[in-house]
Write an enzyme that holds these catalytic residues in place. Structure first.
Site, PDB file in Angstrom:
ATOM      1  N   SER A  85     -22.566  -4.133  83.697  1.00  0.00           N
ATOM      2  CA  SER A  85     -22.424  -4.623  85.077  1.00  0.00           C
ATOM      3  C   SER A  85     -23.823  -4.879  85.615  1.00  0.00           C
ATOM      4  O   SER A  85     -24.809  -4.324  85.104  1.00  0.00           O
ATOM      5  CB  SER A  85     -21.753  -3.535  85.922  1.00  0.00           C
ATOM      6  OG  SER A  85     -21.841  -3.829  87.299  1.00  0.00           O
ATOM      7  N   TYR A 138     -20.279   5.270  88.602  1.00  0.00           N
ATOM      8  CA  TYR A 138     -20.223   3.949  87.961  1.00  0.00           C
ATOM      9  C   TYR A 138     -21.617   3.460  87.589  1.00  0.00           C
ATOM     10  O   TYR A 138     -21.870   3.028  86.457  1.00  0.00           O
ATOM     11  CB  TYR A 138     -19.544   2.976  88.934  1.00  0.00           C
ATOM     12  CG  TYR A 138     -19.254   1.602  88.396  1.00  0.00           C
ATOM     13  CD1 TYR A 138     -18.092   1.345  87.670  1.00  0.00           C
ATOM     14  CD2 TYR A 138     -20.115   0.535  88.644  1.00  0.00           C
ATOM     15  CE1 TYR A 138     -17.808   0.068  87.199  1.00  0.00           C
ATOM     16  CE2 TYR A 138     -19.837  -0.738  88.173  1.00  0.00           C
ATOM     17  CZ  TYR A 138     -18.678  -0.974  87.456  1.00  0.00           C
ATOM     18  OH  TYR A 138     -18.401  -2.238  87.005  1.00  0.00           O
TER      19      TYR A 138
HETATM   20  P1  NAD Z   1      -9.505  -4.427  85.728  1.00  0.00           P
HETATM   21  O1  NAD Z   1      -9.132  -3.265  86.579  1.00  0.00           O
HETATM   22  O2  NAD Z   1      -8.914  -5.757  86.019  1.00  0.00           O
HETATM   23  O3  NAD Z   1      -9.198  -4.090  84.207  1.00  0.00           O
HETATM   24  C1  NAD Z   1      -9.542  -2.849  83.669  1.00  0.00           C
HETATM   25  C2  NAD Z   1      -8.808  -2.648  82.365  1.00  0.00           C
HETATM   26  O4  NAD Z   1      -9.167  -1.347  81.849  1.00  0.00           O
HETATM   27  C3  NAD Z   1      -7.286  -2.662  82.509  1.00  0.00           C
HETATM   28  O5  NAD Z   1      -6.716  -3.284  81.381  1.00  0.00           O
HETATM   29  C4  NAD Z   1      -6.944  -1.174  82.509  1.00  0.00           C
HETATM   30  O6  NAD Z   1      -5.627  -0.914  82.060  1.00  0.00           O
HETATM   31  C5  NAD Z   1      -7.975  -0.645  81.540  1.00  0.00           C
HETATM   32  N1  NAD Z   1      -8.196   0.783  81.665  1.00  0.00           N
HETATM   33  C6  NAD Z   1      -8.359   1.513  82.799  1.00  0.00           C
HETATM   34  N2  NAD Z   1      -8.449   2.818  82.489  1.00  0.00           N
HETATM   35  C7  NAD Z   1      -8.354   2.919  81.151  1.00  0.00           C
HETATM   36  C8  NAD Z   1      -8.358   4.002  80.248  1.00  0.00           C
HETATM   37  N3  NAD Z   1      -8.452   5.261  80.679  1.00  0.00           N
HETATM   38  N4  NAD Z   1      -8.228   3.745  78.934  1.00  0.00           N
HETATM   39  C9  NAD Z   1      -8.063   2.474  78.481  1.00  0.00           C
HETATM   40  N5  NAD Z   1      -8.050   1.400  79.304  1.00  0.00           N
HETATM   41  C10 NAD Z   1      -8.188   1.630  80.625  1.00  0.00           C
HETATM   42  O7  NAD Z   1     -11.092  -4.478  85.756  1.00  0.00           O
HETATM   43  P2  NAD Z   1     -12.156  -5.655  85.498  1.00  0.00           P
HETATM   44  O8  NAD Z   1     -12.735  -6.041  86.800  1.00  0.00           O
HETATM   45  O9  NAD Z   1     -11.620  -6.687  84.603  1.00  0.00           O
HETATM   46  O10 NAD Z   1     -13.288  -4.827  84.750  1.00  0.00           O
HETATM   47  C11 NAD Z   1     -13.462  -4.840  83.353  1.00  0.00           C
HETATM   48  C12 NAD Z   1     -14.854  -4.326  83.027  1.00  0.00           C
HETATM   49  O11 NAD Z   1     -15.821  -5.184  83.636  1.00  0.00           O
HETATM   50  C13 NAD Z   1     -15.130  -2.918  83.557  1.00  0.00           C
HETATM   51  O12 NAD Z   1     -15.882  -2.196  82.610  1.00  0.00           O
HETATM   52  C14 NAD Z   1     -15.946  -3.178  84.798  1.00  0.00           C
HETATM   53  O13 NAD Z   1     -16.789  -2.107  85.085  1.00  0.00           O
HETATM   54  C15 NAD Z   1     -16.734  -4.407  84.382  1.00  0.00           C
HETATM   55  N6  NAD Z   1     -17.249  -5.195  85.495  1.00  0.00           N
HETATM   56  C16 NAD Z   1     -16.393  -5.721  86.416  1.00  0.00           C
HETATM   57  C17 NAD Z   1     -16.926  -6.463  87.461  1.00  0.00           C
HETATM   58  C18 NAD Z   1     -16.067  -7.076  88.509  1.00  0.00           C
HETATM   59  O14 NAD Z   1     -16.616  -7.515  89.529  1.00  0.00           O
HETATM   60  N7  NAD Z   1     -14.769  -7.163  88.330  1.00  0.00           N
HETATM   61  C19 NAD Z   1     -18.316  -6.663  87.561  1.00  0.00           C
HETATM   62  C20 NAD Z   1     -19.139  -6.107  86.601  1.00  0.00           C
HETATM   63  C21 NAD Z   1     -18.585  -5.368  85.562  1.00  0.00           C
END
Ligand code: NAD
Length: 258
Positions: free
Chosen positions: A140, A153
């Protein structure tokens, strides 16, 4: 002779960025394993199968419970190999550090950091044996800089960058690259859920959170899209990316340029 089909595992791939990356890898012809902690992943499998050229499976594993080792074993049993590992699963929790619940701290760091360690440690031997592998950690912008109220985080994502560099050095001569992608805000379910929490902590409306908090640090004033992150992940899988290793690539609309 038939070209061998490569196999990928994307953790946390039933929604958001993980689902987008899984769709891209499947559309490019890889066998893809989807994962989340939920028992049933059939809806996500159906979404990926729409574009897939290879096999799509779902493996349930809760990465907050040290199930990353078993997850990789199950994927290797199903596909016979694992060439691309995308460590994407992550959750967020927003609270001032003095009010941060210890269980929340452990859950956030266990999934993002410990989970990445477990899957990586199990995936590396097969990659090294075949002389080719790609590990892509979805960190991130918060792996590079901090924001208040996100202590677990930010700490976990900074840790992921340390792990990325270390493992990259360990396998640098083996044809395996290890990199991190550092997206800015992407409008996924994870971010939608934060809107409410952030509004409460800051005492403002959800719309203000979007404009004044989320897009404020992003100079482009636009959310990053899932498709952009997926395209970068796919490039990192290319042989032309073999010299990119041990690094973090910011995709944050200029956030960390300041
Ligand atoms: P999201 O909530 O849409 O998806 C998260 C996924 O992780 C889901 O499929 C969920 O079921 C799974 N998950 C949650 N807990 C879990 C567990 N205990 N074991 C296995 N799977 C689990 O989130 P997203 O926004 O797509 O984020 C995905 C990644 O990208 C994360 O690591 C997040 O930190 C990172 N990220 C997101 C953003 C953003 O703005 N959305 C920005 C930077 C980084």
């Amino acid at each position: 002779m038939a070209v061998e089909r490569k196999a990928a595992l994307v953790t946390g791939s039933t929604s958001g960025i993980g689902l987008g990356i899984a769709r891209k890898l499947a559309a490019e012809g890889l066998d893809v394993a989807l994962n989340s902690f939920e028992a049933d992943g059939s809806a996500a499998v159906a979404e990926v199968e729409e574009v897939a050229k290879g096999r799509v499976i779902y493996v349930s594993a809760d990465l907050s419970q040290r199930q990353g080792l078993r997850l990789v074993d199950d994927v290797i049993s199903a596909f016979g190999r694992l060439d691309v590992l995308v460590n994407n699963a992550g959750v967020q929790k927003v609270a001032p550090v003095e009010e941060f619940d210890a269980n929340d701290w452990e859950r956030v760091t266990a999934i993002a950091l410990d989970g990445t360690f477990h899957t990586t440690s199990r995936a590396i031997p097969g990659m090294v044996e075949r002389g080719w592998g790609r590990i892509i950690n979805i960190a991130s912008a918060h792996g590079l800089v901090a924001s208040p109220f996100k202590s677990a985080y930010v700490s976990a994502k900074h840790g992921v960058l340390g792990l990325t560099k270390t493992v990259a050095l360990e396998v640098a001569e083996k044809g395996v690259t290890v990199n991190a992608i550092c997206p800015g805000y992407v409008l996924t379910p994870l971010v939608e859920a934060q809107l409410k929490d952030q509004a409460k902590v800051h005492g403002i409306s959800e719309d203000q959170v979007k404009r004044e908090i989320m897009l404020a640090p992003q100079p482009t004033k636009q959310f990053v899209t899932v498709e952009e992150v997926a395209a970068l992940a796919w490039f990192l899988c290319d042989d032309m990316a073999r010299s990119i290793t041990g690094t973090s690539i910011a995709m944050d609309g200029g956030w960390t340029a300041r």
